[in-house]
Scaffold this active site. Structure first.
Site, PDB file in Angstrom:
ATOM      1  N   ASP A   1       0.833  -1.099  -0.084  1.00  0.00           N
ATOM      2  CA  ASP A   1       0.131  -0.046  -0.017  1.00  0.00           C
ATOM      3  C   ASP A   1       0.804   1.132   0.087  1.00  0.00           C
ATOM      4  O   ASP A   1       1.879   1.254   0.883  1.00  0.00           O
ATOM      5  CB  ASP A   1      -0.904   0.028   1.132  1.00  0.00           C
ATOM      6  CG  ASP A   1      -2.021   1.081   1.048  1.00  0.00           C
ATOM      7  OD1 ASP A   1      -3.156   0.570   1.155  1.00  0.00           O
ATOM      8  OD2 ASP A   1      -1.686   2.146   0.917  1.00  0.00           O
TER       9      ASP A   1
ATOM     10  N   GLN B   1     -14.180   2.533   1.367  1.00  0.00           N
ATOM     11  CA  GLN B   1     -13.517   2.308   0.222  1.00  0.00           C
ATOM     12  C   GLN B   1     -13.169   3.340  -0.652  1.00  0.00           C
ATOM     13  O   GLN B   1     -14.140   4.487  -0.947  1.00  0.00           O
ATOM     14  CB  GLN B   1     -14.363   1.317  -0.682  1.00  0.00           C
ATOM     15  CG  GLN B   1     -13.824   0.636  -1.823  1.00  0.00           C
ATOM     16  CD  GLN B   1     -14.593  -0.269  -2.662  1.00  0.00           C
ATOM     17  OE1 GLN B   1     -15.932  -0.422  -2.288  1.00  0.00           O
ATOM     18  NE2 GLN B   1     -14.116  -1.015  -3.637  1.00  0.00           N
TER      19      GLN B   1
ATOM     20  N   HIS C   1     -10.070  -5.036  -3.290  1.00  0.00           N
ATOM     21  CA  HIS C   1      -8.747  -5.539  -2.694  1.00  0.00           C
ATOM     22  C   HIS C   1      -9.043  -5.827  -1.061  1.00  0.00           C
ATOM     23  O   HIS C   1      -9.961  -5.522  -0.599  1.00  0.00           O
ATOM     24  CB  HIS C   1      -7.904  -4.318  -3.089  1.00  0.00           C
ATOM     25  CG  HIS C   1      -8.526  -3.117  -2.384  1.00  0.00           C
ATOM     26  ND1 HIS C   1      -9.548  -2.264  -3.471  1.00  0.00           N
ATOM     27  CD2 HIS C   1      -8.207  -2.282  -1.221  1.00  0.00           C
ATOM     28  CE1 HIS C   1      -9.577  -1.306  -2.668  1.00  0.00           C
ATOM     29  NE2 HIS C   1      -9.137  -1.448  -1.441  1.00  0.00           N
TER      30      HIS C   1
HETATM   31  P1  5GP Z   1      -9.330   1.619   0.155  1.00  0.00           P
HETATM   32  O1  5GP Z   1      -9.404   2.717   0.815  1.00  0.00           O
HETATM   33  O2  5GP Z   1     -10.262   1.374  -1.135  1.00  0.00           O
HETATM   34  O3  5GP Z   1      -9.830   0.357   1.206  1.00  0.00           O
HETATM   35  O4  5GP Z   1      -7.976   1.151  -0.180  1.00  0.00           O
HETATM   36  C1  5GP Z   1      -7.099   1.614  -1.188  1.00  0.00           C
HETATM   37  C2  5GP Z   1      -5.682   1.721  -0.815  1.00  0.00           C
HETATM   38  O5  5GP Z   1      -5.094   1.724  -2.005  1.00  0.00           O
HETATM   39  C3  5GP Z   1      -5.351   2.686   0.270  1.00  0.00           C
HETATM   40  O6  5GP Z   1      -4.981   2.168   1.247  1.00  0.00           O
HETATM   41  C4  5GP Z   1      -4.345   3.633  -0.606  1.00  0.00           C
HETATM   42  O7  5GP Z   1      -3.275   4.139   0.339  1.00  0.00           O
HETATM   43  C5  5GP Z   1      -4.032   2.566  -1.828  1.00  0.00           C
HETATM   44  N1  5GP Z   1      -3.420   3.278  -3.011  1.00  0.00           N
HETATM   45  C6  5GP Z   1      -4.142   4.096  -3.546  1.00  0.00           C
HETATM   46  N2  5GP Z   1      -3.449   4.598  -4.611  1.00  0.00           N
HETATM   47  C7  5GP Z   1      -2.427   3.887  -4.454  1.00  0.00           C
HETATM   48  C8  5GP Z   1      -1.370   3.710  -5.525  1.00  0.00           C
HETATM   49  O8  5GP Z   1      -1.363   4.233  -6.646  1.00  0.00           O
HETATM   50  N3  5GP Z   1      -0.304   2.653  -5.532  1.00  0.00           N
HETATM   51  C9  5GP Z   1      -0.488   1.846  -4.362  1.00  0.00           C
HETATM   52  N4  5GP Z   1       0.777   1.223  -4.035  1.00  0.00           N
HETATM   53  N5  5GP Z   1      -1.643   1.865  -3.349  1.00  0.00           N
HETATM   54  C10 5GP Z   1      -2.342   2.977  -3.633  1.00  0.00           C
END
Ligand code: 5GP
Ligand code: ZN
Length: 114
Positions: free
Chosen positions: A30, A94, A100
């Site tokens: 992440d 999200q 994911h």
């Molecule tokens: P969510 O918030 O949808 O549960 O998780 C999405 C995750 O993707 C977040 O924890 C965020 O830090 C990660 N993320 C967003 N953009 C990128 C990126 O460009 N590269 C990586 N490696 N992680 C990302």
């Protein structure tokens, strides 16, 4: 370019390093790490939220947990314990709408989550 960030990462367009990959999933760190180990286990298939999973995806979801426990062993977080989280929708936190599973470990987790 797809308009889905994770589809672009999976296609290799962002030069993201994969910690693990197979025919069904990729795993990468992440970008905004919340724990000593914070990996994202991401199916190659574009599914917007876990609400969109079908019965035919059951094997995929089972496989994701197999990958999670394999990586938990490999990174040494299995013994102390760890967390696997999938946020669903806006109120669920999200931010990327390609499903994911966060694998978090290497520190004690709090409950309830924020
Ligand atoms: P969510 O918030 O949808 O549960 O998780 C999405 C995750 O993707 C977040 O924890 C965020 O830090 C990660 N993320 C967003 N953009 C990128 C990126 O460009 N590269 C990586 N490696 N992680 C990302
Ligand atoms: Zn996608």
């Amino acid at each position: 370019m797809s308009d889905c960030l994770f589809c672009n990462i999976i296609a290799g367009k962002m030069e993201t390093e994969f910690i693990y990959e197979d025919d069904k999933v990729v795993v990468f760190a992440d970008i905004n790490s919340q724990a000593p180990v914070h990996y994202l286990i991401v199916p190659r298939k574009h599914v917007p939220t876990i609400m969109d999973l079908k019965k035919s995806d059951n094997e995929l979801v089972g496989h994701i947990y197999q990958v999670a426990t394999h990586l938990a062993e490999e990174t040494g977080i299995a013994e102390d314990g760890f967390r696997v989280v999938s946020n669903c929708g806006k109120a669920g936190g999200q931010s990327v709408f390609h499903i994911h599973f966060h694998l978090l470990g290497g520190r004690s987790m709090q409950w309830p989550p924020g």
